[in-house]
Scaffold this motif. Structure first.
Motif, PDB file in Angstrom:
ATOM      1  N   TYR A 170       1.097  -0.885   0.323  1.00  0.00           N
ATOM      2  CA  TYR A 170      -0.282   0.177   0.451  1.00  0.00           C
ATOM      3  C   TYR A 170       0.827   1.324  -0.142  1.00  0.00           C
ATOM      4  N   ARG A 171       0.752   1.811  -1.112  1.00  0.00           N
ATOM      5  CA  ARG A 171       1.105   3.264  -1.029  1.00  0.00           C
ATOM      6  C   ARG A 171      -0.187   4.538  -0.756  1.00  0.00           C
ATOM      7  N   GLU A 172       0.391   5.435  -0.476  1.00  0.00           N
ATOM      8  CA  GLU A 172      -0.470   7.105  -0.073  1.00  0.00           C
ATOM      9  C   GLU A 172      -0.995   7.035  -1.812  1.00  0.00           C
ATOM     10  N   GLY A 173      -1.824   7.660  -1.605  1.00  0.00           N
ATOM     11  CA  GLY A 173      -1.959   7.440  -3.192  1.00  0.00           C
ATOM     12  C   GLY A 173      -2.779   7.348  -4.618  1.00  0.00           C
ATOM     13  N   GLY A 174      -2.513   5.641  -4.102  1.00  0.00           N
ATOM     14  CA  GLY A 174      -2.120   4.913  -4.993  1.00  0.00           C
ATOM     15  C   GLY A 174      -3.505   5.032  -5.503  1.00  0.00           C
ATOM     16  N   ARG A 175      -3.398   3.070  -6.099  1.00  0.00           N
ATOM     17  CA  ARG A 175      -5.262   3.686  -6.826  1.00  0.00           C
ATOM     18  C   ARG A 175      -5.945   2.876  -6.461  1.00  0.00           C
ATOM     19  N   LEU A 176      -6.302   2.602  -4.836  1.00  0.00           N
ATOM     20  CA  LEU A 176      -7.283   1.988  -3.743  1.00  0.00           C
ATOM     21  C   LEU A 176      -7.184   3.027  -2.583  1.00  0.00           C
ATOM     22  N   SER A 177      -8.001   3.833  -2.489  1.00  0.00           N
ATOM     23  CA  SER A 177      -7.399   4.342  -0.624  1.00  0.00           C
ATOM     24  C   SER A 177      -7.828   3.769   0.272  1.00  0.00           C
ATOM     25  N   ARG A 178      -7.410   4.623   1.443  1.00  0.00           N
ATOM     26  CA  ARG A 178      -7.126   3.577   2.505  1.00  0.00           C
ATOM     27  C   ARG A 178      -8.794   3.069   2.451  1.00  0.00           C
ATOM     28  N   ALA A 179      -9.765   3.831   2.239  1.00  0.00           N
ATOM     29  CA  ALA A 179     -11.543   3.220   3.283  1.00  0.00           C
ATOM     30  C   ALA A 179     -11.191   2.130   2.019  1.00  0.00           C
ATOM     31  N   ASP A 180     -11.455   2.478   1.236  1.00  0.00           N
ATOM     32  CA  ASP A 180     -11.311   0.533   0.061  1.00  0.00           C
ATOM     33  C   ASP A 180     -10.693  -0.153  -0.002  1.00  0.00           C
ATOM     34  N   VAL A 181      -9.411  -0.081   0.583  1.00  0.00           N
ATOM     35  CA  VAL A 181      -8.120  -1.527   1.132  1.00  0.00           C
ATOM     36  C   VAL A 181      -9.276  -1.374   2.840  1.00  0.00           C
ATOM     37  N   GLN A 182      -8.951  -0.662   3.375  1.00  0.00           N
ATOM     38  CA  GLN A 182      -9.820  -1.684   4.877  1.00  0.00           C
ATOM     39  C   GLN A 182     -11.492  -2.250   4.825  1.00  0.00           C
ATOM     40  N   THR A 183     -11.914  -1.929   3.616  1.00  0.00           N
ATOM     41  CA  THR A 183     -13.504  -2.614   3.475  1.00  0.00           C
ATOM     42  C   THR A 183     -13.057  -3.833   2.669  1.00  0.00           C
ATOM     43  N   LEU A 184     -12.012  -3.889   1.396  1.00  0.00           N
ATOM     44  CA  LEU A 184     -12.011  -4.932   0.775  1.00  0.00           C
ATOM     45  C   LEU A 184     -11.211  -6.478   1.696  1.00  0.00           C
ATOM     46  N   TYR A 185     -10.150  -5.622   2.462  1.00  0.00           N
ATOM     47  CA  TYR A 185      -9.621  -7.013   3.677  1.00  0.00           C
ATOM     48  C   TYR A 185     -10.623  -7.036   4.629  1.00  0.00           C
ATOM     49  N   ALA A 186     -11.214  -5.957   5.396  1.00  0.00           N
ATOM     50  CA  ALA A 186     -12.376  -6.946   6.340  1.00  0.00           C
ATOM     51  C   ALA A 186     -13.491  -8.205   5.829  1.00  0.00           C
ATOM     52  N   ASP A 187     -13.884  -7.335   4.269  1.00  0.00           N
ATOM     53  CA  ASP A 187     -14.509  -8.403   3.647  1.00  0.00           C
ATOM     54  C   ASP A 187     -14.236  -9.852   3.286  1.00  0.00           C
ATOM     55  N   MET A 188     -12.097 -10.169   3.130  1.00  0.00           N
ATOM     56  CA  MET A 188     -11.654 -10.904   2.625  1.00  0.00           C
ATOM     57  C   MET A 188     -11.633 -11.704   4.409  1.00  0.00           C
ATOM     58  N   ALA A 189     -11.272 -10.754   4.950  1.00  0.00           N
ATOM     59  CA  ALA A 189     -11.287 -11.646   6.541  1.00  0.00           C
ATOM     60  C   ALA A 189     -12.806 -12.260   6.704  1.00  0.00           C
ATOM     61  N   LEU A 190     -13.874 -11.467   6.280  1.00  0.00           N
ATOM     62  CA  LEU A 190     -14.343 -12.514   7.003  1.00  0.00           C
ATOM     63  C   LEU A 190     -15.836 -13.476   6.210  1.00  0.00           C
ATOM     64  N   ARG A 191     -15.070 -13.465   4.957  1.00  0.00           N
ATOM     65  CA  ARG A 191     -15.700 -15.042   4.014  1.00  0.00           C
ATOM     66  C   ARG A 191     -14.252 -15.756   4.773  1.00  0.00           C
ATOM     67  N   ALA A 192     -13.591 -15.732   4.638  1.00  0.00           N
ATOM     68  CA  ALA A 192     -12.656 -16.081   4.876  1.00  0.00           C
ATOM     69  C   ALA A 192     -12.837 -17.255   6.543  1.00  0.00           C
ATOM     70  N   VAL A 193     -13.603 -16.767   7.134  1.00  0.00           N
ATOM     71  CA  VAL A 193     -14.447 -17.654   7.791  1.00  0.00           C
ATOM     72  C   VAL A 193     -15.458 -17.771   7.741  1.00  0.00           C
ATOM     73  N   SER A 194     -16.505 -18.061   6.435  1.00  0.00           N
ATOM     74  CA  SER A 194     -17.591 -18.334   6.084  1.00  0.00           C
ATOM     75  C   SER A 194     -18.616 -17.399   6.544  1.00  0.00           C
ATOM     76  N   VAL A 195     -18.359 -16.427   6.808  1.00  0.00           N
ATOM     77  CA  VAL A 195     -19.509 -14.979   6.428  1.00  0.00           C
ATOM     78  C   VAL A 195     -19.683 -14.918   5.445  1.00  0.00           C
ATOM     79  N   ALA A 196     -21.101 -14.490   4.785  1.00  0.00           N
ATOM     80  CA  ALA A 196     -22.071 -14.580   3.556  1.00  0.00           C
ATOM     81  C   ALA A 196     -21.648 -12.668   3.419  1.00  0.00           C
ATOM     82  N   ILE A 197     -20.925 -12.286   2.194  1.00  0.00           N
ATOM     83  CA  ILE A 197     -20.811 -10.448   2.473  1.00  0.00           C
ATOM     84  C   ILE A 197     -21.810 -10.114   1.199  1.00  0.00           C
ATOM     85  N   GLU A 198     -22.661  -8.704   1.483  1.00  0.00           N
ATOM     86  CA  GLU A 198     -23.622  -8.530   0.541  1.00  0.00           C
ATOM     87  C   GLU A 198     -24.480  -9.134   0.374  1.00  0.00           C
TER      88      GLU A 198
END
Lengths: 198, 198
Positions: A170-198
């Motif tokens: 991750y680099r400041e000012g890149g393609r993905l914003s901080r909030a994007d990254v937080q959401t994407l990682y949080a969703d992956m973590a949830l799915r990894a323990v079988s929580v359905a997303i969306e």
DNA sequence: TCTTGAATTGAACGGGCATTCAGATAAGTT
DNA sequence: AACTTATCTGAATGCCCGTTCAATTCAAGA
């Protein structure tokens, strides 16, 4: 010449720690000399020993403060009872905290082997407390039937490795914003323990 | 005394590389001296320079060989068309390969900053090819509607970080067997991209 | 203004560093 | 057995290391 104009321990102390943090993160503890740190601060090498017992103590203090701050910030999070919300919160917290302190995080994960045996044990025990927090969330979620995973300890370590990996790219000012990254990682973590997303 | 009895480059060469690999992994490139490596092999420091141009080249060769072997082994995997099977295979391969070569893997991830600029670029490009392979699997799976995830590049890096993390804690003869670990990590990877398990 | 002590220098200490190389010895070849 | 060549030693080169400390100068309180 000896004492410098405008000098005071409240200024030099933090400047030494800042310089050491940055240099250790960039080049590695073993590759950075006390003279380099001193030069960054604008003093002679001998002056560093007014602020640290030796080079090892300088590293240990940086790591210990980082881990202590991390645990403090974790403690300060608002409580919530839903396991999925807890894991989501943890993942966002971990990503956010780590993106704010790339140097400290890098050192805490890369320089463990540069610590003396005693210092290593102390840092490991702090890290263990952090891992245990996540493991508690996972176990509670499994007990409530909200999470499914194979092994709690292994899943804990896998999730932390995954989340911490964000600092590698991750680099400041890149393609993905901080909030994007937080959401994407949080969703992956949830799915990894079988929580359905969306 | 000079040349030693039973000496030959086919013996000493590999022994130097083995010693360097182990010592670099254990103590870090910067902390290991040429004299230590030589002592491990049972030879004087000067003799190392018959086998490597300098210390930097020794590190680079170890890392390059590791990455080349990794890519070769990846190429040699049997092809399959189902995205979930591909990801499962990749995860198992990554875990297995990394558990077999803990020292080489550790160096490849920890000593990037010890490389000269040119050498760093060369290793990074090899690593990039490895990441691209996984990214290809993810993109194909998404196109076929089998995977759901937020961002292909980020998911690739997150999965690799998660899988590589196994080397931080796995120890032979521990609570979980190699096969257990492979299954658990592969399942987590699949779930992380929304594939239902069991 | 004078005194005290905090902050820093700069030199020194002993040692280890990567690297080079002339010289010595073993292995291999004829 | 004689010769060549691959392999290694051991000493030397010049440099940087962490750490210590007497001497010095500035800041701040009396």
């Amino acid at each position: 010449m000896a004492r410098k104009i405008g000098s005071s321990s409240e200024i030099t102390g933090p400047r030494i720690r800042d310089a050491a943090l940055r240099l250790f993160a960039r080049h590695g503890f073993a590759s950075v000399s006390m003279r380099q740190i001193a030069a960054e601060v604008g003093v002679q090498a001998g002056a560093l020993y007014l602020y640290t017992a030796d080079k090892q103590a300088l590293l240990f203090d940086l790591m210990q403060d980082h881990m202590t701050d991390l645990l403090c910030a974790l403690q300060a999070l608002p409580q919530c009872s839903d396991p999925a919300a807890q894991l989501d919160q943890f993942a966002r917290f971990h990503i956010g905290y780590h993106l704010d302190r790339p140097d400290a995080v890098f050192i805490a994960y890369m320089e463990l082997r540069s610590l003396s045996a005693d210092n290593f044990a102390a840092i490991e025990s702090l890290r263990r407390r952090y891992e245990d927090h996540l493991q508690g969330i996972l176990i509670e979620g499994a007990a409530k039937g909200r999470f499914i995973f194979g092994d709690a300890k292994m899943t804990t370590l896998a999730l932390i490795a995954m989340l911490t990996g964000v600092t590698n790219w991750y680099r400041e000012g890149g393609r993905l914003s901080r909030a994007d990254v937080q959401t994407l990682y949080a969703d992956m973590a949830l799915r990894a323990v079988s929580v359905a997303i969306e």
